[in-house]
Design an enzyme around this catalytic site. Sequence first.
Site, mmCIF file in Angstrom:
data_model
loop_
_atom_site.group_PDB
_atom_site.id
_atom_site.type_symbol
_atom_site.label_atom_id
_atom_site.label_comp_id
_atom_site.label_asym_id
_atom_site.label_seq_id
_atom_site.Cartn_x
_atom_site.Cartn_y
_atom_site.Cartn_z
ATOM 1 N N ASP A 69 0.688 -10.309 2.930
ATOM 2 C CA ASP A 69 0.300 -9.567 4.134
ATOM 3 C C ASP A 69 -0.619 -10.310 5.094
ATOM 4 O O ASP A 69 -1.074 -9.735 6.083
ATOM 5 C CB ASP A 69 -0.332 -8.228 3.734
ATOM 6 C CG ASP A 69 0.722 -7.259 3.235
ATOM 7 O OD1 ASP A 69 1.824 -7.256 3.804
ATOM 8 O OD2 ASP A 69 0.445 -6.535 2.266
ATOM 9 N N ASP A 75 9.640 -6.294 5.201
ATOM 10 C CA ASP A 75 8.388 -6.350 5.972
ATOM 11 C C ASP A 75 7.859 -7.781 6.104
ATOM 12 O O ASP A 75 7.143 -8.124 7.047
ATOM 13 C CB ASP A 75 7.278 -5.509 5.310
ATOM 14 C CG ASP A 75 7.758 -4.233 4.656
ATOM 15 O OD1 ASP A 75 8.935 -4.162 4.263
ATOM 16 O OD2 ASP A 75 6.960 -3.304 4.513
HETATM 17 N N1 GLY Z 1 4.323 -2.998 4.693
HETATM 18 C C1 GLY Z 1 4.205 -1.672 4.319
HETATM 19 C C2 GLY Z 1 4.772 -0.659 5.209
HETATM 20 O O1 GLY Z 1 5.459 -0.862 6.173
HETATM 21 O O2 GLY Z 1 4.530 0.482 4.891
#
Ligand code: GLY
Length: 392
Positions: free
Chosen positions: A113, A173
Site C-alpha cells: 500500500d 488494487d
Molecule cells: N485496497 C482496499 C480497498 O479498496 O478497499
Amino acid sequence: MKNTIFAILMVWLLTGCSAPVQDDFIGRSMDVAKQQAVLMAEYLNKYPDRLPRTYNPSLDSIITSNSKWWCSGFFPGVLWYVYEHHNDENLKQLAETYQARVEKEKYNTYDHDIGFQIYCSFGNAFRLTKDETYKDVILTAAHSATKRFNESIGLIKSWDSRPNKWQYPVIIDNMMNLELLMRGFHLTGDSLYYHVAVNHADSTLKHHFRPDYSSYHVVSYDTLSGLPHAKNTHQGAFDESIWARGQVWGLYGYVVMYRETGYERYLDQAVNIANLLIDHPNMPEDKIPYWDFSAKEIPNTNRDASAAAIMASALIELSGYVDTSLKEKYLSVAEIQLKTLSTPEYLAEPGSNGFFILKRGVGHLPAGSEVDVPLTYADYYFVEALLRFKRL
Ligand code: GLY
C-alpha cells in the site's frame, strides 16, 4: 461598453429576467471540502499520529488509524488538493503537518500500500511545491515498493496474510502503486522502477481479467510455476462477481500506465474497462455504482460513493486520450457522477459527517465493515476529480 451593458440588460428583460443560473458544483463542493478538512485537522490536532479513516454515525465517532493503515496518505492528499484550489497558506501548513505523520511509511515493505500512502500525500506535495525533500521521500518509497516484486512471477506481492490459502496474492488494487514507481523512474532514470511497474501491469493484464474485461479481486500465484493457482474475491460479493471498487482501481491504474508509458495495450485495457462499467445493465442512471455490479440484491443494496469518485477521476483523464465520441461519453458520465456526489444525498453538510466530505461509501460489505459510511479515499478521489474537471 455602455451599449454592451444595455444589450445584456435588454436580453435579460426580454427573456423574462430568468436566465438559468449554472450550478457551480465544483466551487460549492470544494468549499465544503475546505470546511470539512479544516475541521478534521482541528479535531485530529489533539491525537498525535492519528489520521482519518471513517465515521460511525450511530456513535458519532470519528474512526482514525495510525500511518500503517492503507488509507493514511489520503487526508494529507485532500489537504493538498484543497490548498491547490483555495491557495490558502494555512491549508498548506496543515497538509505538511498531516503528511509528516505518514512519512515513515516510505520504508513500508510489509504490504503493497505504499503507493497510496506516500504518493497521494508526498506525490501531491512535490507536484505543487517542487520541494526536494518531498522528492527524496518519493524516491525512498519507490525503492521500498520494488522490494515486494518477484522477478520470476513478475508481480508485486500484495499481502503476506493467509499463506494457507494464497501463496502469492496480488489484488487488482495493486495497480494503484505503479504511479509511484513510474515517478521514481522519471525522476532518476533508474530502469528498475520501470521494469517493475511494466511487468506488474502486463502480468495483471494477462491473469486478472475475464473475457468481458471485468477483473477478479485477488489472484494468487503458485511460487514454483509462477502461474495463478487461485482467483477469488476478498471484498466482493463472490469470486466471479464484479466488485465495483476493484474495477475502478484497475481502470485508474491502466489510465496511469498509458500516460506514463504510451503503450496502446494499456489504453485499450482502460477503454475496455470503462466501457464495460458505463454500459453495464446494473449501472444506475445517476452513475453511482452499486458496491458490486453483480450483487444479487440490486437495486436494494448500497451504492459506493468511493467507486464513483475514483471512476470519475479516471474517466476525466482517459477522456484526454481517446477520440471525440468516447471523450464525450466519458466526460458526460464523469460529470453526472460529480454532480450526483455534489447533492445532499452524498455531500456532507459542513460540520456533520465526522468532518468527511462524502457520505455513502462501502468499505467491506461481506465483512459487515464500513457500510454506508464516509471513507477518506472517497474524499480524496472526489476532490481530485473535481479539480481535474475544472481544468478541462
Ligand atoms: N485496497 C482496499 C480497498 O479498496 O478497499
